[in-house]
Design a protein around this motif. Structure first.
Motif, PDB file in Angstrom:
ATOM      1  N   PRO A  12      74.672  45.914   1.088  1.00 41.17           N
ATOM      2  CA  PRO A  12      74.466  45.789  -0.345  1.00 41.17           C
ATOM      3  C   PRO A  12      74.423  47.169  -0.993  1.00 41.17           C
ATOM      4  O   PRO A  12      73.968  48.128  -0.365  1.00 41.17           O
ATOM      5  N   PRO A  13      74.902  47.293  -2.198  1.00 41.22           N
ATOM      6  CA  PRO A  13      74.955  48.614  -2.845  1.00 41.22           C
ATOM      7  C   PRO A  13      73.567  49.045  -3.313  1.00 41.22           C
ATOM      8  O   PRO A  13      73.208  48.856  -4.451  1.00 41.22           O
ATOM      9  N   VAL A 197      63.148  48.492   8.860  1.00 39.29           N
ATOM     10  CA  VAL A 197      62.420  47.293   8.418  1.00 39.29           C
ATOM     11  C   VAL A 197      62.980  46.807   7.086  1.00 39.29           C
ATOM     12  O   VAL A 197      63.193  45.606   6.880  1.00 39.29           O
ATOM     13  N   HIS A 198      63.251  47.735   6.166  1.00 39.09           N
ATOM     14  CA  HIS A 198      63.787  47.329   4.863  1.00 39.09           C
ATOM     15  C   HIS A 198      65.119  46.605   5.036  1.00 39.09           C
ATOM     16  O   HIS A 198      65.378  45.589   4.391  1.00 39.09           O
ATOM     17  N   LYS A 199      65.948  47.136   5.914  1.00 34.91           N
ATOM     18  CA  LYS A 199      67.265  46.530   6.107  1.00 34.91           C
ATOM     19  C   LYS A 199      67.142  45.147   6.757  1.00 34.91           C
ATOM     20  O   LYS A 199      67.800  44.183   6.339  1.00 34.91           O
ATOM     21  N   ALA A 200      66.250  45.072   7.754  1.00 34.78           N
ATOM     22  CA  ALA A 200      66.038  43.783   8.417  1.00 34.78           C
ATOM     23  C   ALA A 200      65.523  42.748   7.417  1.00 34.78           C
ATOM     24  O   ALA A 200      65.946  41.585   7.416  1.00 34.78           O
ATOM     25  N   ILE A 205      66.247  38.041   3.894  1.00 38.47           N
ATOM     26  CA  ILE A 205      66.279  37.456   2.547  1.00 38.47           C
ATOM     27  C   ILE A 205      67.664  36.897   2.259  1.00 38.47           C
ATOM     28  O   ILE A 205      67.807  35.814   1.688  1.00 38.47           O
ATOM     29  N   SER A 206      68.682  37.622   2.680  1.00 40.79           N
ATOM     30  CA  SER A 206      70.051  37.155   2.449  1.00 40.79           C
ATOM     31  C   SER A 206      70.271  35.795   3.101  1.00 40.79           C
ATOM     32  O   SER A 206      70.843  34.881   2.507  1.00 40.79           O
ATOM     33  N   GLU A 207      69.765  35.667   4.313  1.00 44.95           N
ATOM     34  CA  GLU A 207      69.978  34.423   5.060  1.00 44.95           C
ATOM     35  C   GLU A 207      69.080  33.291   4.577  1.00 44.95           C
ATOM     36  O   GLU A 207      69.525  32.162   4.420  1.00 44.95           O
ATOM     37  N   LYS A 208      67.809  33.592   4.332  1.00 42.82           N
ATOM     38  CA  LYS A 208      66.832  32.520   4.065  1.00 42.82           C
ATOM     39  C   LYS A 208      66.634  32.257   2.580  1.00 42.82           C
ATOM     40  O   LYS A 208      66.121  31.203   2.204  1.00 42.82           O
ATOM     41  N   ILE A 209      66.942  33.216   1.726  1.00 44.43           N
ATOM     42  CA  ILE A 209      66.736  33.002   0.287  1.00 44.43           C
ATOM     43  C   ILE A 209      68.113  32.988  -0.371  1.00 44.43           C
ATOM     44  O   ILE A 209      68.628  31.915  -0.670  1.00 44.43           O
ATOM     45  N   SER A 210      68.711  34.137  -0.564  1.00 41.15           N
ATOM     46  CA  SER A 210      70.105  34.149  -1.027  1.00 41.15           C
ATOM     47  C   SER A 210      70.658  35.570  -0.959  1.00 41.15           C
ATOM     48  O   SER A 210      69.894  36.546  -1.082  1.00 41.15           O
ATOM     49  N   PRO A 211      71.973  35.697  -0.797  1.00 45.13           N
ATOM     50  CA  PRO A 211      72.578  37.040  -0.788  1.00 45.13           C
ATOM     51  C   PRO A 211      72.330  37.780  -2.096  1.00 45.13           C
ATOM     52  O   PRO A 211      72.128  38.994  -2.089  1.00 45.13           O
ATOM     53  N   ASN A 212      72.311  37.057  -3.204  1.00 47.11           N
ATOM     54  CA  ASN A 212      72.077  37.715  -4.496  1.00 47.11           C
ATOM     55  C   ASN A 212      70.691  38.337  -4.570  1.00 47.11           C
ATOM     56  O   ASN A 212      70.529  39.459  -5.049  1.00 47.11           O
ATOM     57  N   GLU A 215      70.461  41.400  -2.448  1.00 48.04           N
ATOM     58  CA  GLU A 215      71.145  42.558  -3.015  1.00 48.04           C
ATOM     59  C   GLU A 215      70.375  43.169  -4.182  1.00 48.04           C
ATOM     60  O   GLU A 215      70.406  44.372  -4.393  1.00 48.04           O
ATOM     61  N   SER A 216      69.657  42.321  -4.913  1.00 48.97           N
ATOM     62  CA  SER A 216      69.034  42.828  -6.142  1.00 48.97           C
ATOM     63  C   SER A 216      67.549  43.164  -5.991  1.00 48.97           C
ATOM     64  O   SER A 216      67.023  43.976  -6.746  1.00 48.97           O
ATOM     65  N   VAL A 217      66.863  42.548  -5.033  1.00 42.79           N
ATOM     66  CA  VAL A 217      65.409  42.760  -4.982  1.00 42.79           C
ATOM     67  C   VAL A 217      65.114  44.187  -4.514  1.00 42.79           C
ATOM     68  O   VAL A 217      65.740  44.714  -3.592  1.00 42.79           O
ATOM     69  N   ARG A 218      64.164  44.804  -5.208  1.00 47.45           N
ATOM     70  CA  ARG A 218      63.800  46.169  -4.844  1.00 47.45           C
ATOM     71  C   ARG A 218      62.688  46.156  -3.802  1.00 47.45           C
ATOM     72  O   ARG A 218      61.719  45.413  -3.941  1.00 47.45           O
ATOM     73  N   ILE A 219      62.850  46.975  -2.766  1.00 46.88           N
ATOM     74  CA  ILE A 219      61.851  47.058  -1.704  1.00 46.88           C
ATOM     75  C   ILE A 219      61.309  48.484  -1.662  1.00 46.88           C
ATOM     76  O   ILE A 219      62.032  49.434  -1.360  1.00 46.88           O
ATOM     77  N   GLN A 220      60.032  48.600  -2.032  1.00 46.08           N
ATOM     78  CA  GLN A 220      59.370  49.907  -1.983  1.00 46.08           C
ATOM     79  C   GLN A 220      58.817  50.142  -0.586  1.00 46.08           C
ATOM     80  O   GLN A 220      58.440  49.201   0.107  1.00 46.08           O
ATOM     81  N   TYR A 221      58.704  51.419  -0.228  1.00 49.67           N
ATOM     82  CA  TYR A 221      57.965  51.782   0.978  1.00 49.67           C
ATOM     83  C   TYR A 221      56.615  52.358   0.550  1.00 49.67           C
ATOM     84  O   TYR A 221      56.541  53.129  -0.422  1.00 49.67           O
TER      85      TYR A 221
END
Ligand SMILES: O=C(CO)COP(=O)(O)O
Length: 261
Positions: A12-13, A197-200, A205-212, A215-221
């Motif tokens: 995802p970009p 971990v972020h990538k996993a 999320i892509s598999e269980k929720i949706s690819p969209n 791609e869009s949800v922001r993940i902070q560390y």
């Protein structure tokens, strides 16, 4: 491991997601110290491409909301899953909105560990806050024992799934991945450990929720982020910002906000 590979046909970009840096003040600060923090936030300068949010003790929310510069948003550190009523000590999403606060941090590991909040309660609070128009920083992360037992992915997937079971729209959610062993310890996850971990998680999320959503949800560390380590962490494609504890009380927070500059 399978989740590490699932974007092999095109990641995802990540750079399209707006960088978002939160300062979680926890139970720290008084008016004098808050004035100093607001002072360095006003002086900045803060990168306009980064969304900046400060998580403020409830008693100071109104004060900070009234005195923060316009480019700094304000978050509560918790709220309950009811509009009003006999819940001594709690605050509601409606109260936050009433004073103009639009964000809330939910599920922080300190809420989970010290105050015994379950995955289910946190998910219910996330759902109720979203339904009532708040934006949510939802925190997840494994303990040291869980990491050493090889359960990091299992734990963060379970915590995320609990939320996914209760909400449909992820537009107003930021996920904060905060490994518990890195919080307040000075032991930061390496950029590679965090990125893995972020990538996993994004793959899950892509598999269980949706690819969209993936791609869009922001993940902070979050976990011992400082001015010294923020650039290397922020350069990783699946790290979309930070949730900062101790360093958010200090002027170096400005450098952390500007990590991608
Ligand atoms: O818990 C954290 C932010 O929510 C991280 O805290 P520290 O940055 O102090 O490790």
């Amino acid at each position: 491991q399978v989740y590490q590979r699932c974007f092999s046909n095109g990641c995802p970009p990540g750079m399209a997601r707006k960088f978002v840096v939160g300062g979680n003040w926890k139970m720290n600060g008084n008016k004098k110290q808050i004035d100093e923090i607001l002072g360095f936030l006003k002086t900045g300068p803060l990168n306009a491409d980064t969304e900046v949010i400060v998580g403020v003790p409830a008693v100071y929310l109104d004060y900070v909301k009234c005195n923060a510069p316009p480019n700094v948003e304000v978050a509560a550190q918790n709220c309950y899953k009811a509009e009003k009523g006999a819940f001594t000590g709690e605050i509601s999403p409606m109260m936050l909105k009433d004073i103009g606060v639009c964000w809330v941090i939910l599920g922080h590991s300190e809420r989970r560990q010290i105050f015994g909040e379950s995955d289910e309660l946190i998910a219910e609070k996330v759902a109720f806050a979203l339904e009532n128009g708040l934006k949510v920083i939802a925190c997840i992360g494994e303990t040291l024992n869980e990491r050493e037992a090889g359960k990091t992915e299992e734990v963060v997937f379970r915590q995320t799934q609990a939320i996914a079971d209760k909400i449909k729209d992820w537009t107003n959610v930021v996920i904060a991945y905060e490994p518990v062993w890195a919080i307040g310890t000075g032991k930061t996850a390496t950029p590679e450990q965090a990125q893995d971990v972020h990538k996993a998680l994004r793959c899950y999320i892509s598999e269980k929720i949706s690819p969209n959503v993936a791609e869009s949800v922001r993940i902070q560390y979050g976990g011992s982020v400082t001015a010294a380590n923020c650039k290397d962490l922020g350069a990783k494609p699946d790290i979309d910002g930070f949730l900062v504890g101790g360093a958010s009380l200090k002027p170096e927070f400005v450098q952390i906000v500007n990590a991608r500059q």
